[in-house]
Write a protein that holds these residues in place. Sequence first.
Motif, PDB file in Angstrom:
ATOM      1  N   ASP A  78       0.775  -1.361   0.021  1.00  0.00           N
ATOM      2  CA  ASP A  78      -0.087  -0.325   0.099  1.00  0.00           C
ATOM      3  C   ASP A  78       0.988   1.088   0.584  1.00  0.00           C
ATOM      4  N   CYS A  79       2.538   0.953  -0.089  1.00  0.00           N
ATOM      5  CA  CYS A  79       3.189   2.485  -0.083  1.00  0.00           C
ATOM      6  C   CYS A  79       3.421   2.640  -1.361  1.00  0.00           C
ATOM      7  N   GLN A  80       3.696   1.975  -2.314  1.00  0.00           N
ATOM      8  CA  GLN A  80       3.959   1.811  -3.638  1.00  0.00           C
ATOM      9  C   GLN A  80       3.523   2.677  -3.950  1.00  0.00           C
ATOM     10  N   ALA A  81       2.126   3.919  -3.880  1.00  0.00           N
ATOM     11  CA  ALA A  81       1.407   4.656  -5.283  1.00  0.00           C
ATOM     12  C   ALA A  81       2.279   5.994  -4.305  1.00  0.00           C
ATOM     13  N   GLY A  82       2.608   5.892  -3.130  1.00  0.00           N
ATOM     14  CA  GLY A  82       3.042   7.147  -2.040  1.00  0.00           C
ATOM     15  C   GLY A  82       2.719   7.313  -0.794  1.00  0.00           C
ATOM     16  N   TRP A  83       3.490   8.223  -0.324  1.00  0.00           N
ATOM     17  CA  TRP A  83       3.504   7.645   1.667  1.00  0.00           C
ATOM     18  C   TRP A  83       3.358   9.690   1.973  1.00  0.00           C
ATOM     19  N   LEU A  84       2.985   9.643   3.259  1.00  0.00           N
ATOM     20  CA  LEU A  84       2.708  10.554   3.757  1.00  0.00           C
ATOM     21  C   LEU A  84       3.846  10.377   5.076  1.00  0.00           C
ATOM     22  N   MET A  85       5.010  10.778   5.814  1.00  0.00           N
ATOM     23  CA  MET A  85       5.431  10.324   6.861  1.00  0.00           C
ATOM     24  C   MET A  85       4.491  11.268   7.844  1.00  0.00           C
ATOM     25  N   ASP A  86       4.134  11.172   9.231  1.00  0.00           N
ATOM     26  CA  ASP A  86       3.861  12.308  10.152  1.00  0.00           C
ATOM     27  C   ASP A  86       4.559  11.599  11.524  1.00  0.00           C
ATOM     28  N   GLY A  87       5.710  12.527  11.718  1.00  0.00           N
ATOM     29  CA  GLY A  87       5.784  12.300  13.552  1.00  0.00           C
ATOM     30  C   GLY A  87       7.687  11.326  12.719  1.00  0.00           C
ATOM     31  N   PHE A  88       8.019  11.353  11.730  1.00  0.00           N
ATOM     32  CA  PHE A  88       9.056  10.699  11.305  1.00  0.00           C
ATOM     33  C   PHE A  88       9.933  11.457  10.438  1.00  0.00           C
ATOM     34  N   PRO A  89      11.043  11.522   9.776  1.00  0.00           N
ATOM     35  CA  PRO A  89      12.285  11.748  10.840  1.00  0.00           C
ATOM     36  C   PRO A  89      12.672  12.303  12.399  1.00  0.00           C
ATOM     37  N   ARG A  90      12.421  12.178  13.192  1.00  0.00           N
ATOM     38  CA  ARG A  90      12.670  12.866  14.649  1.00  0.00           C
ATOM     39  C   ARG A  90      14.193  13.223  15.059  1.00  0.00           C
ATOM     40  N   THR A  91      15.000  12.429  14.571  1.00  0.00           N
ATOM     41  CA  THR A  91      16.110  12.766  14.929  1.00  0.00           C
ATOM     42  C   THR A  91      16.929  13.825  13.412  1.00  0.00           C
ATOM     43  N   LEU A  92      18.027  13.765  13.473  1.00  0.00           N
ATOM     44  CA  LEU A  92      18.976  13.468  12.502  1.00  0.00           C
ATOM     45  C   LEU A  92      19.413  12.856  11.831  1.00  0.00           C
ATOM     46  N   SER A  93      19.328  11.567  13.176  1.00  0.00           N
ATOM     47  CA  SER A  93      20.540  10.048  12.966  1.00  0.00           C
ATOM     48  C   SER A  93      19.142   9.938  11.939  1.00  0.00           C
ATOM     49  N   GLN A  94      17.989   9.529  12.170  1.00  0.00           N
ATOM     50  CA  GLN A  94      16.853   9.644  11.332  1.00  0.00           C
ATOM     51  C   GLN A  94      16.471   9.380  10.095  1.00  0.00           C
ATOM     52  N   ALA A  95      16.911  11.177  10.138  1.00  0.00           N
ATOM     53  CA  ALA A  95      16.701  11.791   8.885  1.00  0.00           C
ATOM     54  C   ALA A  95      17.978  10.898   7.439  1.00  0.00           C
ATOM     55  N   GLN A  96      19.615  10.995   7.951  1.00  0.00           N
ATOM     56  CA  GLN A  96      20.689  10.455   7.718  1.00  0.00           C
ATOM     57  C   GLN A  96      20.628   8.653   7.755  1.00  0.00           C
ATOM     58  N   ALA A  97      19.609   8.242   7.915  1.00  0.00           N
ATOM     59  CA  ALA A  97      19.524   6.847   7.390  1.00  0.00           C
ATOM     60  C   ALA A  97      17.949   6.124   7.083  1.00  0.00           C
ATOM     61  N   PHE A  98      16.882   7.393   7.168  1.00  0.00           N
ATOM     62  CA  PHE A  98      16.400   7.077   5.884  1.00  0.00           C
ATOM     63  C   PHE A  98      16.387   7.760   5.098  1.00  0.00           C
ATOM     64  N   ASP A  99      17.438   8.820   4.492  1.00  0.00           N
ATOM     65  CA  ASP A  99      18.013   8.921   3.494  1.00  0.00           C
ATOM     66  C   ASP A  99      18.688   7.172   2.901  1.00  0.00           C
ATOM     67  N   GLY A 100      19.372   6.866   3.697  1.00  0.00           N
ATOM     68  CA  GLY A 100      20.197   5.435   2.857  1.00  0.00           C
ATOM     69  C   GLY A 100      19.474   5.176   1.732  1.00  0.00           C
ATOM     70  N   TYR A 101      17.982   4.544   3.048  1.00  0.00           N
ATOM     71  CA  TYR A 101      16.802   3.568   2.820  1.00  0.00           C
ATOM     72  C   TYR A 101      16.417   3.826   2.111  1.00  0.00           C
ATOM     73  N   LEU A 102      16.135   5.421   1.386  1.00  0.00           N
ATOM     74  CA  LEU A 102      15.066   5.636   0.589  1.00  0.00           C
ATOM     75  C   LEU A 102      16.418   5.834  -0.903  1.00  0.00           C
ATOM     76  N   ASN A 103      17.740   6.292  -1.106  1.00  0.00           N
ATOM     77  CA  ASN A 103      19.222   5.569  -1.918  1.00  0.00           C
ATOM     78  C   ASN A 103      18.690   4.565  -2.562  1.00  0.00           C
ATOM     79  N   HIS A 104      18.640   3.024  -1.306  1.00  0.00           N
ATOM     80  CA  HIS A 104      18.771   1.661  -2.048  1.00  0.00           C
ATOM     81  C   HIS A 104      17.650   1.662  -2.493  1.00  0.00           C
ATOM     82  N   HIS A 105      16.566   2.492  -1.813  1.00  0.00           N
ATOM     83  CA  HIS A 105      15.574   1.983  -3.049  1.00  0.00           C
ATOM     84  C   HIS A 105      15.231   2.725  -4.498  1.00  0.00           C
ATOM     85  N   GLY A 106      16.097   3.525  -4.335  1.00  0.00           N
ATOM     86  CA  GLY A 106      15.844   4.569  -5.453  1.00  0.00           C
ATOM     87  C   GLY A 106      14.804   5.536  -5.954  1.00  0.00           C
ATOM     88  N   ASP A 107      14.303   6.020  -4.140  1.00  0.00           N
ATOM     89  CA  ASP A 107      13.395   6.785  -4.199  1.00  0.00           C
ATOM     90  C   ASP A 107      13.577   8.199  -3.654  1.00  0.00           C
TER      91      ASP A 107
END
Length: 190
Positions: A78-107
């Motif tokens: 259900d996330c493939q069509a798009g998503w809205l993150m509410d409350g995440f990332p809440r710290t700089l480390s979360q934002a950096q790790a999230f970028d890593g995840y998104l880059n890995h998935h080409g998003d």
Amino acid sequence: MKPVRIVFVGPPGSGKGTQGARVASEFRISHLSTGEMLRQLRDQSDDDCKFSSYTEGSILAPDDLMIELVAERLSLPDCQAGWLMDGFPRTLSQAQAFDGYLNHHGDQITRVIELVADADGIVKRLIERAKSENRPDDTPKNIVERLKVYRVRTKPVLSYYRDRDLVTQIDAMQDIDSVFADIKKCIARS
Ligand code: AMP
């Protein structure tokens, strides 16, 4: 239209949950609230204390746990069509790790929406919410603490995204419909 991938950043009581639900339904995307994920885990868990310290106080849950929860959720169809993150990332480390995840998935994140709200207005709103939604974390002492956590831990996330020109500020102290109209315009332009 390419998938909409939005991050909401704003202090507690700025309307992330309310606006997130409306945006998700308008754009037919998934609304991912990490606070809600933690409250569900608390309700399902035998070990009550483990999650209630995050959902009933002002302490942030560990970054690793949050990243794991978000990654697991984003892998669902259900996330493939798009998503809205509410409350995440809440710290700089979360934002950096999230970028890593998104880059890995080409998003990529389409836009970061900062819901701007002043502290006095927020305190009033949260005290009202405590009465209507029975949220144990909305006590006056907790509200002050959570605003401080927002200032110290979450504001750096905004600078991180601002450096990449991803942030649009929206005045969250307007009435609910006007905030929604501004958000819709911002997403449509992105
Ligand atoms: P919320 O419903 O977004 O206000 O979240 C409720 C509580 O859950 C917060 O005060 C935090 O303690 C915890 N929480 C939610 N999202 C996160 C996150 N991304 N990182 C750490 N803790 C979180």
